[in-house]
Design a protein around this motif. Structure first.
Motif, short mmCIF file in Angstrom:
data_model
loop_
_atom_site.label_atom_id
_atom_site.label_comp_id
_atom_site.label_asym_id
_atom_site.label_seq_id
_atom_site.Cartn_x
_atom_site.Cartn_y
_atom_site.Cartn_z
N LYS A 51 -6.31 -6.10 2.20
CA LYS A 51 -6.35 -6.89 0.97
C LYS A 51 -5.33 -6.35 -0.02
N ASN B 87 0.82 -1.21 0.00
CA ASN B 87 0.00 0.00 0.00
C ASN B 87 0.86 1.26 0.00
N GLU C 277 -10.88 -7.30 7.31
CA GLU C 277 -11.83 -6.40 6.67
C GLU C 277 -11.29 -5.00 6.49
N GLU D 112 -11.74 3.22 10.50
CA GLU D 112 -11.63 1.79 10.81
C GLU D 112 -10.84 1.51 12.09
N SER E 12 -7.09 3.64 8.66
CA SER E 12 -7.82 4.90 8.57
C SER E 12 -8.59 5.18 9.85
N SER F 21 -9.44 -1.90 4.92
CA SER F 21 -9.32 -1.56 3.51
C SER F 21 -7.92 -1.79 2.97
#
Length: 700
Positions: free
Chosen positions: A128, A93, A123, A492, A489, A125
């Motif tokens: 994954k 990322n 879960e 989250e 984030s 973001s």
């Protein structure tokens, strides 16, 4: 003619694209001042370092042709092919480096040694990456690594060693680069002495490290034009030397001259590879500094500026030296740590093989080809660099080993402490046996119990209850957890759930941070927590068909992601804010009256701080469930009665039956590190006046 409704004009479609192009070009410009300093200055010492020692007997035109051919193909295969086209595609990322690759592996396979993974983490973001987990195939190699703990420990040690080699190399790289730059003053008419050069280099280094305080982007803007001017200059000089001295040097682009070089020099040529590999010092920075820029900007800068400028410069130097053999200076750069840089690249190659298999889900054959090609090239250079260990290369190796021991001891102690908590956590049955009113005094207020456990009740709580049979009317088990992603984030960050059935008023809050996030509390954690719990209560009531007060089924583990934004408005609470330098008597404080009387004693003489006073009120909503209203009322009253932070003051010791090595690691190494690091209360910015520490000994 106006475009139809709902469609976008070509001009509007091109604006975001132009913005992205401009942003990438700006980042590419900034990368010159941060990423490519070492690569750009390497022509100052590569040839002089190559032709010292035993290669002094082979200072002829053929050897110089072969040395340039080695430099050209080394620059082409490792920085250009391996890093620009392959490794930069394995970013996590936008983050690079050994830890980023390791986090990717831990997310796609069970390689982590700390068993604190949760299904809710998947879960996120940023979790994954690459093919979905459902498409992942369990290969024999994956099952082998997941089954054997020693192999996973070995993988961790390899990653730690690679990261520590980056640190060890970084200790010397600035000094070497600056010294090599100012050494050119020795060839002027007024030659500077060694002491004067060292003093000048120290002044420049102090200035450089002082400027770093202002941030990477400012340093990049300041030094980017300097590096660009340097690159243009060496490009022009290299082009002139090639045309003027020996235009035939371009023939050395053929790898045939490498064969001729080793045929003539033999073992002496193999030893000289320690000087050749200096042409790629700083290559790992292209991947390690990825978080400051992006892959496209680094690719643009290297492929279109750095690579051609360096190739032309090395070609020009070779052309000049073929006609001026005696001009090869005898230098002291044989002690440059060229072994730390090569070791990091070799480790990156090994980890990339695992990334190709487990993350990109390619065939083992393709991964083996990647490993064989680049590991064989880098292995030859690494074997040649080993000869420099006795000449000064041992210094970064020793530093790296020290750093690795410190990191692993900390990780080992933390893992053993977590396993003790996990094996000795309080069962839910025991907690339920306490009952809402069974010989346990429920005092007004809210208690925040900090623990590293993401599930279950920590043993510190039972230790606290055993010595003081009382706890607050509202309890929240708080876990500050690091997840294997670079950033989490704000939306989250909070996971909210229940630790017990509804009447017990016990909740669980997991605060998640990425490995690049700064765990910084802005003083609004209590208010965010109250709003998050209120939203969870309302969400649970809306999504539960039968919402009754007699719910007694185990609920631990059912959690929901609640946004932690400070500007959000709870659907159940009315938030009124007032900023003042002192506690306003008209607004009820979150502290109890006793704490309000005592706090001036601790804060006397301290400068006034700007505090944000928040008051919660329940919305007048006739349709609100009566049980929800009662629970929210209890939550507000507990907040207004005062918030207490309960943390463990732990002492970790090895069992008497432990081995001598384990006792040394836990009783001396880990204990020393814990005593000399910031305590959890300081790191989490917990107010001292509201803190209760519970002493506890961990025998691991």
């Amino acid at each position: 003619m106006e475009p139809e409704s709902g469609s976008s004009s070509p001009r509007s479609l091109s604006q975001p694209s132009w913005r992205n192009h401009c942003r990438n070009l700006m980042l590419a410009y900034q990368s010159f001042g941060v990423v490519y300093g070492d690569l750009s200055t390497s022509p100052l010492y590569v040839y002089s370092s190559t032709f010292i020692g035993k290669l002094q007997h082979h200072q002829n035109e053929e050897a110089i042709f072969g040395a340039f051919s080695l430099i050209f193909w080394t620059l082409t295969l490792i920085p250009l092919v391996k890093y620009v086209f392959i490794v930069l595609s394995a970013d996590d990322n936008g983050e690079g480096g050994p830890f980023a690759l390791y986090s990717l592996l831990c997310r796609h396979a069970k390689f982590s040694l700390l068993p604190n993974q949760q299904a809710a983490d998947e879960e996120l973001s940023m979790y994954k990456y690459g093919p979905s987990a459902q498409a992942a195939v369990s290969s024999p190699l994956k099952r082998l690594l997941e089954k054997h703990k020693k192999l996973r420990t070995g993988l961790l040690l390899v990653v730690l060693f690679g990261a520590c080699m980056v640190i060890g190399d970084g200790v010397f790289t600035p000094a070497i680069s600056v010294l090599s730059s100012v050494s050119g003053l020795q060839v002027t008419e007024r030659k500077l002495k060694e002491g004067e050069l060292v003093l000048l280099a120290c002044v420049i280094l102090v200035g450089l490290f002082t400027l770093q305080h202002y941030g990477t982007h400012r340093v990049a803007f300041l030094f980017a034009p300097i590096v660009i001017i340097w690159l243009i200059s060496i490009f022009g000089i290299g082009l002139y030397n090639t045309i003027h001295w020996n235009p035939k040097i371009w023939r050395a682009l053929s790898p045939y001259y490498i064969y001729k070089f080793f045929r003539e020099t033999g073992k002496d040529g193999w030893i000289s590879l320690g000087g050749i590999l200096l042409c790629i010092t700083g290559t790992e920075a292209m991947f390690a500094d990825l978080g400051h820029f992006n892959a496209l900007s680094i690719r643009l800068a290297f492929a279109f500026v750095i690579y051609p400028c360096l190739v032309v410069q090395y070609m020009g130097q070779a052309a000049f030296l073929t006609k001026n053999i005696s001009k090869i200076p005898v230098s002291f750069y044989d002690s440059i740590p060229g072994i730390a840089c090569m070791t990091v690249m070799f480790i990156t190659t090994f980890i990339m093989m695992l990334i190709i298999i487990f993350v990109w889900q390619k065939s083992i054959l393709l991964a083996a080809m990647f490993l064989i090609i680049f590991a064989s090239i880098e292995g030859v250079y690494l074997s040649a660099a080993v000869t420099k260990v006795a000449q000064g290369g041992w210094v970064p190796l020793v530093l790296s080993c020290i750093f690795m021991v410190v990191m692993y001891v900390w990780h080992y102690g933390t893992r053993k402490k977590y396993e003790f908590d996990l094996n000795n956590k309080v069962s839910l049955r025991w907690l339920l046996s306490l009952g809402p009113s069974l010989q346990i005094v429920r005092v007004p207020g809210m208690g925040l119990i900090y623990s590293e456990l993401a599930t279950g009740v920590p043993p510190i709580f039972s230790h606290f209850i055993t010595n003081l049979p009382a706890f607050h009317t509202v309890l929240v088990f708080v876990c500050v957890k690091s997840v294997p992603v670079p950033h989490v984030s704000v939306e989250e960050r909070f996971l909210i759930g229940r630790a017990c059935p509804r009447p017990y008023r016990m909740y669980r809050c997991i605060v998640r941070y990425g490995y690049m996030d700064i765990q910084r509390d802005n003083g609004d954690f209590e208010n965010q927590l109250i709003q998050s719990i209120a939203e969870f209560i309302q969400m649970e009531a809306d999504n539960t068909p039968q919402f009754t007060s007699t719910e007694s089924s185990p609920v631990d583990g059912r959690m929901a992601v609640i946004s932690a934004r400070a500007d959000r408005q709870s659907t159940s609470l009315i938030v009124s804010e007032l900023e003042d330098y002192n506690l306003s008597p008209t607004i009820r404080s979150s502290r109890s009256p006793t704490l309000q009387r005592i706090s001036p004693m601790f804060e006397d003489g301290a400068p006034p701080r700007r505090r944000q006073q928040v008051r919660f009120q329940l919305q007048q909503n006739p349709s609100m469930n009566a049980l929800v209203r009662e629970e929210l009322t209890d939550l507000i009253q507990a907040k207004e009665a005062g918030v207490t932070y309960i943390m463990g003051h732990s002492y970790v010791k090895a069992r008497r039956s432990s081995s001598f090595l384990k006792k040394m690691a836990i009783d001396f190494g880990y204990s020393f590190l814990r005593k000399n690091c910031r305590g959890p209360a300081v790191a989490l910015n917990i107010p001292h006046i509201s803190l209760i520490e519970v002493g506890m000994i961990y025998y691991v």
